[in-house]
Scaffold this motif. Structure first.
Motif, PDB file in Angstrom:
ATOM      1  N   THR A 111      -5.065  -0.422   0.863  1.00  0.00           N
ATOM      2  CA  THR A 111      -4.879  -1.556   0.149  1.00  0.00           C
ATOM      3  C   THR A 111      -4.519  -1.380  -1.261  1.00  0.00           C
ATOM      4  O   THR A 111      -3.917  -2.210  -1.996  1.00  0.00           O
ATOM      5  N   ASP A 112      -5.131  -0.270  -1.873  1.00  0.00           N
ATOM      6  CA  ASP A 112      -5.374   0.142  -3.504  1.00  0.00           C
ATOM      7  C   ASP A 112      -4.109   0.562  -3.889  1.00  0.00           C
ATOM      8  O   ASP A 112      -3.672   0.626  -5.125  1.00  0.00           O
ATOM      9  N   THR A 132       0.332  -2.460  -1.823  1.00  0.00           N
ATOM     10  CA  THR A 132      -0.735  -1.875  -2.858  1.00  0.00           C
ATOM     11  C   THR A 132      -0.344  -1.829  -4.156  1.00  0.00           C
ATOM     12  O   THR A 132      -1.257  -1.513  -4.810  1.00  0.00           O
TER      13      THR A 132
END
Lengths: 319, 327
Positions: free
Chosen positions: B202-203, B254
């Motif tokens: 997700t980042d 992301t």
């Protein structure tokens, strides 16, 4: 060739000559773009070889001086001219142009613009014939200058190692673009270069179609009988420059005139006249009928055909 | 599902396709009697004979052109070029003949051939045996480029490439032939377009292909365990055409991108991906995209210099930490 064959071939050669001269005119009028490489002077080469072969059955591939080779394989002159005009009705749908005439239905496998590029492609077609077990042969028409490319040597070597049914026809017109063969090439007789690969070869006059036919018959029969590759060198001359951008400053008008004394069409015409098979009036009538056909059918078709649709720009990139 | 090596996957694809279709052949240097430098054609000479498993002379331009010519009349050649460095010699035929013939013939002629070649930097092979040249191939209209990162992809991509009516360049890696991985027991065809999320996150998105997918996976593990950062790994196994939708989808999630490539940076895979991000989803970005790439030098022979020239997973980790202000 029978006398009837010769009379037919004379008409074809006149068509080939007038077609190319008409291209010249259309180019000057800016109806044809890009590069344009014309064939006048060399007609006996393509015609003599293909009379000994089977047009439409044998595979033919060549360089960028390709209009006449396609027509000889069976391509309609109308779709060749339409291609030069960049029209959708052109044999390559206007995507190829003068240097990329294709007609796969007649086994004309195309004109290619990298000098020497077709050598390995021709050998590959021969490999395909060998794998599929057909009786076709692969015929590669290229000029003398192509023999100075690396793939010439690579291809001759492989063609011999794998005994491929490929006939290399070298139309030796003495010039590689604007450089005379003696200034670029160590061995002037091109047929001698194949001895390094133990490939059968011969050299003959490329202006007298009877001579070309006789040598081509030997070459074609050799290849078709499974004996492997063959290299036939035809000594010829192109009247025009390499392409339209060429003012022929690298050679003398005397040299050109000397070659024109041995014009392939006149040689065949005069033989038929001497044999009592043709009169000068008959020949003039052939020329007239050819010009009428080119103007009324070929040029009309090219002029009136539509251009490709811009929305189709990316069509034919991938399958 | 059996675990086999990358080379075994390639070998199995050759074997199955050649058994199925007598017009499928393979050709290249040392692929027959010698069994292939990387064993991709091991034992096929004995099974299919010299007419279909062709040991070629060392004439890359010539035999590549010969394979292309054969494909014009229905043969499906798998053409191996022992090292991608030698492919320079064959590029004229690949680009000018195979890639363009369909277009310039108005769709009459196609060149359905497969080019396989081993690229990448192995160990101390020096400047002329260590090139990564994917960027050269991926910019050519009419040519598909895929690059397998696993035995399953190696097997499935070769199968699909043989059946494709387009010329396909398969970029392999010298260090990956002995890599093991699961490959389906049944026939499997891997797509020649698209991309694959190898690890969701997700980042930040780590884009890799071929060997750099493995740097990205290792980096993602370190980032998660040691830094609490969730990295998504996207395997861009198709370099031409690139998966614009897949790139956009991951960035939209992301909002950050690190691209890992073993090649030098200029005019490369990373440049192209950043251009696509700019075109497709610039306003999704929370940070400027970063490339991890090799130094712009002919590959050095010396071990330490070579290591310094080629990036690895740690460079990917460092790039992410710097991007997130944690370095």
């Amino acid at each position: 060739m029978t006398l009837d064959d010769k009379k037919r071939v004379l008409r074809e050669m006149v068509l080939h000559r007038r077609f190319e001269e008409r291209c010249y005119q259309a180019y000057i009028e800016r109806k044809i773009g890009g590069f344009l490489h014309l064939y006048p002077g060399q007609e006996a080469c393509c015609n003599g070889v293909m009379e000994a072969a089977r047009p439409g059955h044998d595979y033919v591939i060549t360089g960028y001086r390709d209009h006449v080779h396609a027509i000889k394989c069976g391509t309609d002159p109308k779709v060749v001219m339409a291609e030069l005009y960049g029209k959708e009705t052109g044999c390559s749908k206007g995507r190829g142009g003068s240097m990329h005439v294709f007609d796969v239905a007649h086994r004309f496998m195309g004109g290619y613009a990298l000098v020497g590029g077709p050598f390995p492609l021709a050998a590959g077609i021969a490999k395909g014939i060998q794998l599929k077990g057909g009786d076709e042969i692969s015929i590669c028409f290229l000029g003398d200058a192509a023999n100075n490319q690396g793939v010439f040597h690579e291809t001759l070597n492989m063609a011999k190692v794998w005994n491929l049914p490929v006939l290399f026809v070298c139309e030796n017109n003495q010039y590689g673009i604007g450089t005379a063969i003696h200034r670029s090439t160590a061995v002037l007789d091109q047929y001698k270069r194949t001895c390094a690969y133990d490939i059968e070869s011969a050299q003959c006059d490329g202006q007298d179609i009877d001579t070309v036919y006789e040598h081509a018959k030997t070459a074609v029969d050799f290849v078709r009988s499974g004996k492997g590759p063959y290299f036939l060198e035809l000594m010829t001359y192109r009247y025009r420059g390499h392409s339209m951008s060429d003012s022929r400053g690298y050679r003398s008008r005397e040299e050109e005139d000397e070659w024109k004394q041995r014009d392939p069409i006149n040689i065949l015409r005069d033989k038929l006249i001497a044999a009592g098979e043709l009169s000068m009036a008959d020949f003039t009538a052939i020329e007239k009928a050819t010009d009428d056909y080119i103007e009324n059918e070929v040029m009309k078709f090219a002029e009136e055909s539509p251009e490709p649709n811009v929305a189709d720009l990316e069509k034919y990139v991938l399958a | 599902m059996a675990e086999i090596m990358y080379w075994e996957g390639l070998r199995r694809a050759h074997d199955e396709e050649m058994t199925r279709d007598p017009l499928v052949i393979c050709m290249g240097e040392d692929i027959g009697v010698a069994g292939g430098t990387y064993k991709a054609t091991k034992d096929l000479y004995e099974k299919f004979g010299e007419k279909r498993v062709m040991d070629t002379p060392i004439s890359e331009g010539g035999y590549t052109g010969l394979g292309i010519g054969a494909s014009f009349i229905g043969i499906r050649p798998i053409i191996e070029i022992m090292s991608v460095n030698f492919a320079w010699l064959a590029m004229d035929q690949m680009f000018n003949s195979a890639a363009k013939v369909r277009y310039m013939s108005g769709g009459q002629l196609t060149a359905p051939c497969v080019f396989r070649s081993a690229g990448g930097a192995a160990h101390q092979l020096g400047a002329q045996h260590s090139a990564r040249m994917e960027k050269v191939f991926m910019g050519v209209a009419g040519l598909r480029v895929v690059t397998p990162s696993s035995p399953k992809q190696a097997y499935g991509m070769l199968k699909s490439a043989v059946r494709s009516d387009d010329p396909v360049f398969i970029y392999e890696h010298e260090l990956m032939y002995n890599m093991k991985g699961e490959v389906p027991d049944e026939e499997y065809f891997h797509p020649l377009e698209g991309s694959e999320i190898t690890r969701p996150g997700t980042d930040v998105t780590l884009f890799g292909y071929n060997i750099s997918v493995h740097w990205c996976l290792k980096a993602a593990e370190i980032l998660e365990k040691q830094h609490g950062i969730s990295a998504e790994v996207v395997d861009l196994y198709a370099l031409a055409p690139l998966d614009r939708a897949g790139i956009k989808k991951s960035i939209s999630k992301t909002h950050r991108a690190v691209i890992a490539e073993e090649d030098e940076a200029p005019v490369g895979v990373g440049s192209e991906i950043i251009a696509i991000i700019n075109e497709e989803c610039f306003f999704e970005l929370d940070a400027a995209p970063v490339r991890v790439h090799s130094a712009l030098v002919p590959q050095p022979y010396n071990h330490k210099l070579e290591k310094a020239a080629i990036p690895d997973h740690q460079d990917v980790v460092n790039a992410v930490l710097k991007m997130l202000g944690k370095a």
